[in-house]
Design an enzyme around this catalytic site. Sequence first.
Site, PDB file in Angstrom:
ATOM      1  CB  CYS A 133      -0.868   0.146   0.866  1.00 49.43           C
ATOM      2  SG  CYS A 133      -1.909   1.660   1.331  1.00 49.43           S
ATOM      3  CB  CYS A 136      -0.686   2.365   3.816  1.00 50.49           C
ATOM      4  SG  CYS A 136      -2.045   1.964   3.752  1.00 50.49           S
ATOM      5  CG  ASP A 137       3.346   1.079   4.155  1.00 54.10           C
ATOM      6  OD1 ASP A 137       3.106   1.156   5.477  1.00 54.10           O
ATOM      7  OD2 ASP A 137       3.148   0.183   4.284  1.00 54.10           O
TER       8      ASP A 137
END
Length: 307
Positions: A133, A136-137
């Site tokens: 993701c 997300c990261d």
Amino acid sequence: MRDLVIIGSGPAGYTAAIYAARAELKPLVVTSSVKMGGDLMNTTEVDNFPGFPEGVMGPELMMNMQAQAERFGAELLFDDVTEVDLTGDVKKVTMGNGDVVETRAVILAMGSEYRKLGIPDEARLSGFGVSWCATCDGAFFRNRAVAVIGGGDSAMEEATFLTKFADTVYLVHRSDTFRASPAMLQRAKSDPKIQFITGAAVSGILGADTVSGITLDMADGSTRTLDVEGLFIAIGSDPRTDLVKDVITLTPEGNVRVEGRSSLTSVPGVFAAGDLIDPTYRQAIVAAGTGAVAALDAQHFLESDAH
């Protein structure tokens, strides 16, 4: 006889449990024996969940959701559902230990599973440079080199997003042809930070504690090493529909079909939420929102059914 059983314990399942418990439906949440808390249990810092200005660790966020659901009276069962009978007014949910729970309504929140490369060290370095993701990261890889694996729209989108942070983004694909739409492919190809490496399959991930590189098996028989600190795997995901695929209508993408913005499935008294119904956004906050919707829909169903 239960009023409501919730299958799954990610952001969708736990949010549904919070709302349902506050409505005094006394929901039973079957968490799974090994996937309790969903994918966020394998995530390190979550920076984009509202209400946490300094970020929050994925497991901490899920434990907080669990505690909140239990505070309002949700009951948790740390087991797996092996079979469901969703026909008729009384639904039957069979557990791994053989117990059968009867309930008037069911919320499906089993989530989805990212497809894995299936190579050594992929699981070991998950959360330590290996990610599924970029949203997300991605921010953790500012001014670094990363690799994205895949050839579809999601891979192009991940690679393009990562150029906001990374200095170099290698887009690695095993073929010379791409499943991505022409517009998405052209957008990625025109970005100076993205370098395409085709005819390449990832065969190894390097790094003791964090990712330091990957090895590629090239179509010409040679081997190549890429020095990257992040590996983003974008080869698709599969909703966990095995329990219900024969009794509930699915979309062409394989997700559970719901009516409009509701959580209503093709079976009365059965509701669905989270990644199970969402092939597009796949964010914890979106899943949580659909969990609230499912609980409210279930509450209205039970109230109308009682009269």
